[in-house]
Design a protein around this motif. Structure first.
Motif, PDB file in Angstrom:
ATOM      1  N   ASP A  75       0.830  -1.216   0.000  1.00 58.46           N
ATOM      2  CA  ASP A  75       0.000   0.000   0.000  1.00 58.46           C
ATOM      3  C   ASP A  75       0.863   1.264   0.000  1.00 58.46           C
ATOM      4  N   LYS A  76       1.986   1.206   0.680  1.00 60.66           N
ATOM      5  CA  LYS A  76       2.850   2.376   0.807  1.00 60.66           C
ATOM      6  C   LYS A  76       3.886   2.480  -0.308  1.00 60.66           C
ATOM      7  N   ALA A  77       4.056   1.405  -1.081  1.00 57.47           N
ATOM      8  CA  ALA A  77       5.026   1.415  -2.190  1.00 57.47           C
ATOM      9  C   ALA A  77       4.458   2.253  -3.337  1.00 57.47           C
ATOM     10  N   ASP A  78       5.347   2.700  -4.217  1.00 62.17           N
ATOM     11  CA  ASP A  78       4.857   3.469  -5.361  1.00 62.17           C
ATOM     12  C   ASP A  78       4.094   2.557  -6.326  1.00 62.17           C
ATOM     13  N   GLU A  79       3.287   3.168  -7.156  1.00 57.41           N
ATOM     14  CA  GLU A  79       2.429   2.427  -8.080  1.00 57.41           C
ATOM     15  C   GLU A  79       3.254   1.523  -9.009  1.00 57.41           C
ATOM     16  N   GLU A  80       4.422   1.973  -9.380  1.00 53.74           N
ATOM     17  CA  GLU A  80       5.287   1.211 -10.287  1.00 53.74           C
ATOM     18  C   GLU A  80       5.667  -0.152  -9.696  1.00 53.74           C
ATOM     19  N   THR A  81       5.760  -0.243  -8.382  1.00 52.15           N
ATOM     20  CA  THR A  81       6.100  -1.516  -7.740  1.00 52.15           C
ATOM     21  C   THR A  81       5.042  -2.568  -8.039  1.00 52.15           C
ATOM     22  N   GLY A  82       3.782  -2.185  -7.893  1.00 51.83           N
ATOM     23  CA  GLY A  82       2.693  -3.112  -8.212  1.00 51.83           C
ATOM     24  C   GLY A  82       2.702  -3.529  -9.670  1.00 51.83           C
TER      25      GLY A  82
END
Length: 129
Positions: A75-82
């Motif tokens: 949830d706290k990671a940037d969108e690019e991680t997902g």
């Protein structure tokens, strides 16, 4: 793919082991149910966690965080991680076939317009007396 998650260098090991672990997490009976559930974000998150757990089990280690801690981290990671996690999943293999290819084939089968033409039922004329 390797990421640092909660201070740990982890890898995602997809495939049968991952899908079996994910089936337990998702409370479903079959690997196929797992494969068809990845369009749901919450379920894909559990599949990703299962891939990490699978890697740890292959390495003979216990996973140092639980699914809730992983969800919180994601949830706290940037969108690019997902996006990277999903791309890694789509590039992975299951029983010798790349997952993206499996999904593309399924989509193509569903899109086919070559359904058999249904014959119109007609009534035979009664012969005139």
């Amino acid at each position: 793919m390797q990421l640092e998650i909660l201070g740990n260098q982890v890898k995602f090991e997809w495939g049968l082991g991952c899908f079996e672990i994910a089936a337990e997490l998702l409370k479903v009976d079959t690997v196929e149910e797992v494969i068809f559930s990845v369009g749901n974000t919450a379920k894909m998150c559990r599949v990703a966690y299962a891939a990490i757990q699978n890697w740890y089990e292959i390495e003979g280690k216990d996973i140092p965080f639980n699914v809730r801690q992983f969800q919180n981290w994601l949830d706290k990671a940037d969108e690019e991680t997902g996006v990277k996690i999903v791309e890694d999943f789509m590039a992975s293999q299951y029983q010798g076939k790349v997952m993206k290819q499996r999904y593309d084939e399924l989509i193509e089968m569903l899109r086919t317009d070559d359904e058999p033409v249904k014959k119109k039922v007609t009534r035979a004329r009664k012969s005139e007396k």
